[in-house]
Design an enzyme around this catalytic site. Structure first.
Site, mmCIF file in Angstrom:
data_model
loop_
_atom_site.group_PDB
_atom_site.id
_atom_site.type_symbol
_atom_site.label_atom_id
_atom_site.label_comp_id
_atom_site.label_asym_id
_atom_site.label_seq_id
_atom_site.Cartn_x
_atom_site.Cartn_y
_atom_site.Cartn_z
ATOM 1 N N ASN A 9 0.868 -1.187 0.000
ATOM 2 C CA ASN A 9 0.000 0.000 0.000
ATOM 3 C C ASN A 9 0.900 1.231 0.000
ATOM 4 O O ASN A 9 1.497 1.562 1.020
ATOM 5 C CB ASN A 9 -0.906 -0.011 1.246
ATOM 6 C CG ASN A 9 -1.728 1.258 1.363
ATOM 7 O OD1 ASN A 9 -1.885 1.995 0.386
ATOM 8 N ND2 ASN A 9 -2.267 1.507 2.549
ATOM 9 N N LYS A 11 0.034 4.215 -0.146
ATOM 10 C CA LYS A 11 -0.638 5.396 0.423
ATOM 11 C C LYS A 11 -0.481 6.568 -0.559
ATOM 12 O O LYS A 11 -0.429 6.349 -1.759
ATOM 13 C CB LYS A 11 -0.090 5.725 1.803
ATOM 14 C CG LYS A 11 -0.038 4.486 2.709
ATOM 15 C CD LYS A 11 0.108 4.826 4.142
ATOM 16 C CE LYS A 11 0.366 3.546 4.933
ATOM 17 N NZ LYS A 11 -0.041 3.630 6.297
ATOM 18 N N HIS A 96 -9.709 0.886 5.047
ATOM 19 C CA HIS A 96 -8.407 1.131 5.676
ATOM 20 C C HIS A 96 -8.616 2.092 6.844
ATOM 21 O O HIS A 96 -9.429 3.017 6.765
ATOM 22 C CB HIS A 96 -7.433 1.720 4.652
ATOM 23 C CG HIS A 96 -6.025 1.749 5.154
ATOM 24 N ND1 HIS A 96 -5.575 2.704 6.040
ATOM 25 C CD2 HIS A 96 -4.979 0.919 4.927
ATOM 26 C CE1 HIS A 96 -4.302 2.473 6.321
ATOM 27 N NE2 HIS A 96 -3.916 1.393 5.661
ATOM 28 N N GLU A 98 -7.067 4.541 7.873
ATOM 29 C CA GLU A 98 -6.909 5.969 7.557
ATOM 30 C C GLU A 98 -8.175 6.520 6.913
ATOM 31 O O GLU A 98 -8.552 7.670 7.146
ATOM 32 C CB GLU A 98 -5.674 6.174 6.657
ATOM 33 C CG GLU A 98 -4.384 5.973 7.451
ATOM 34 C CD GLU A 98 -3.195 5.491 6.640
ATOM 35 O OE1 GLU A 98 -3.206 5.602 5.396
ATOM 36 O OE2 GLU A 98 -2.245 4.976 7.265
ATOM 37 N N GLU A 168 -5.540 -5.301 10.514
ATOM 38 C CA GLU A 168 -4.497 -4.292 10.732
ATOM 39 C C GLU A 168 -4.781 -3.558 12.031
ATOM 40 O O GLU A 168 -5.579 -2.613 12.054
ATOM 41 C CB GLU A 168 -4.513 -3.267 9.600
ATOM 42 C CG GLU A 168 -4.251 -3.833 8.226
ATOM 43 C CD GLU A 168 -3.731 -2.746 7.289
ATOM 44 O OE1 GLU A 168 -2.584 -2.886 6.858
ATOM 45 O OE2 GLU A 168 -4.437 -1.767 7.035
ATOM 46 N N GLY A 174 2.099 2.062 10.574
ATOM 47 C CA GLY A 174 3.006 3.198 10.415
ATOM 48 C C GLY A 174 3.721 3.596 11.697
ATOM 49 O O GLY A 174 4.310 4.670 11.761
ATOM 50 N N SER A 213 3.206 -2.336 10.184
ATOM 51 C CA SER A 213 4.669 -2.323 10.338
ATOM 52 C C SER A 213 5.341 -3.646 9.956
ATOM 53 O O SER A 213 6.307 -4.074 10.590
ATOM 54 C CB SER A 213 5.050 -1.894 11.758
ATOM 55 O OG SER A 213 4.600 -0.574 12.000
HETATM 56 C C1 PEP Z 1 -0.932 0.092 5.809
HETATM 57 O O1 PEP Z 1 -0.821 1.164 5.239
HETATM 58 O O2 PEP Z 1 -1.927 -0.600 5.621
HETATM 59 C C2 PEP Z 1 0.138 -0.338 6.708
HETATM 60 C C3 PEP Z 1 0.021 -1.490 7.317
HETATM 61 O O3 PEP Z 1 1.207 0.513 6.862
HETATM 62 P P1 PEP Z 1 2.636 0.151 7.552
HETATM 63 O O4 PEP Z 1 3.082 -1.160 6.953
HETATM 64 O O5 PEP Z 1 3.521 1.282 7.178
HETATM 65 O O6 PEP Z 1 2.392 0.017 9.007
#
Ligand code: PEP
Length: 253
Positions: A9, A11, A96, A98, A168, A174, A213
């Site tokens: 992803n 972003k 997601h 976000e 997640e 992040g 992460s």
């Molecule tokens: C994500 O954007 O879904 C995500 C898991 O980001 P990161 O791997 O940077 O934590």
């Protein structure tokens, strides 16, 4: 045996030059992966046509990060599922954290998005996960299963069979703080059990991803867990070498 999936992803990152450099770096690595492993990149909408073109003759799939909950019409600024399909997209993220937190995607909106995608045969990747506060209050399982219930209560088993679910934990996205393999497996097992209550066959075939992460150092252990079928990778998917390492760390079971 369930297929494996590693999804990047990006972003709101990347541009045309980045797409070209990334695609040439990643494609040979992905071609060499064993059959049964899918890899996809979820990119900003404006980069999707180029990404589809660059990956056309490769095994890399392309996903959008968002879609309109409406089919077509007077919805300024939106991109429909049909437009994504015509551009060549294979999948699309929905829910997601976000989007839930910053853009107010409600249950109703997310369900409509999933429906629009299924209508044009784009695979929804539905994201769920608890906040740190919810985990600390002992509510993680309930939060996650109630987020999942949006799909289980409103879609047929046939439709659900076309969806991948990404667990997640919001506190791991992040932040550099990943869930331990044991924590992640425990929640994935809980999710699969919950799906089993609706349909045992569906539970066995549903692809469940872990996100939060994930990097080249922790991916093999996470992906080795029995109910984790791959990952949704944010930050680490922006470096082709790292992402290739993560993709290679998944094994077909
Ligand atoms: C994500 O954007 O879904 C995500 C898991 O980001 P990161 O791997 O940077 O934590």
């Amino acid at each position: 045996m369930r297929r494996k999936l590693v999804a990047g992803n990006w972003k709101m990152n990347g541009d045309s030059a980045f797409v070209s450099a990334f695609s040439s770096a990643i494609a040979p690595n992905i071609q060499a992966l064993p059959e049964g492993i899918d890899v996809l990149i979820a990119a900003p909408t404006i980069l999707l046509p180029q990404l589809c073109q660059e990956f056309a003759l490769t095994r890399v799939l392309v996903a959008a990060q968002n879609v309109s909950s409406y089919a077509s019409g007077a919805y300024t600024g939106e991109t429909s599922a049909e437009m994504l399909s015509k551009a060549g997209c294979d999948a699309c993220l929905v829910g997601h954290s976000e989007r839930r937190a910053l853009f107010g995607d409600t249950d109703e909106v997310m369900l409509s998005k999933v429906r629009r995608l299924l209508e044009v045969e784009i695979q929804p990747i539905f994201c769920i996960g608890e906040t740190l506060e919810q985990r600390d209050l002992g509510q993680a399982s309930n939060v996650v299963t109630s987020q999942l219930a949006l799909l289980l209560d409103n879609l047929s088993s046939e439709a659900l069979g076309k969806i991948a679910v990404a667990y997640e934990p919001v506190w791991a996205i992040g932040t550099g703080r990943t869930a331990s393999p044991e924590q992640a497996q425990a929640m994935h097992e809980r999710i699969r059990d919950h799906v089993r209550q609706k349909d045992a066959e569906l539970a066995e075939k549903m692809v469940l991803l872990y996100g939060g992460s994930v990097n080249a150092d922790n991916s093999s252990e996470l992906f080795a867990q029995p109910d984790i079928d791959g990952g949704l990778v944010g930050g680490a998917s922006l470096q082709a070498d790292n992402f290739a390492q993560i993709c290679k760390s998944i094994e077909c079971r």
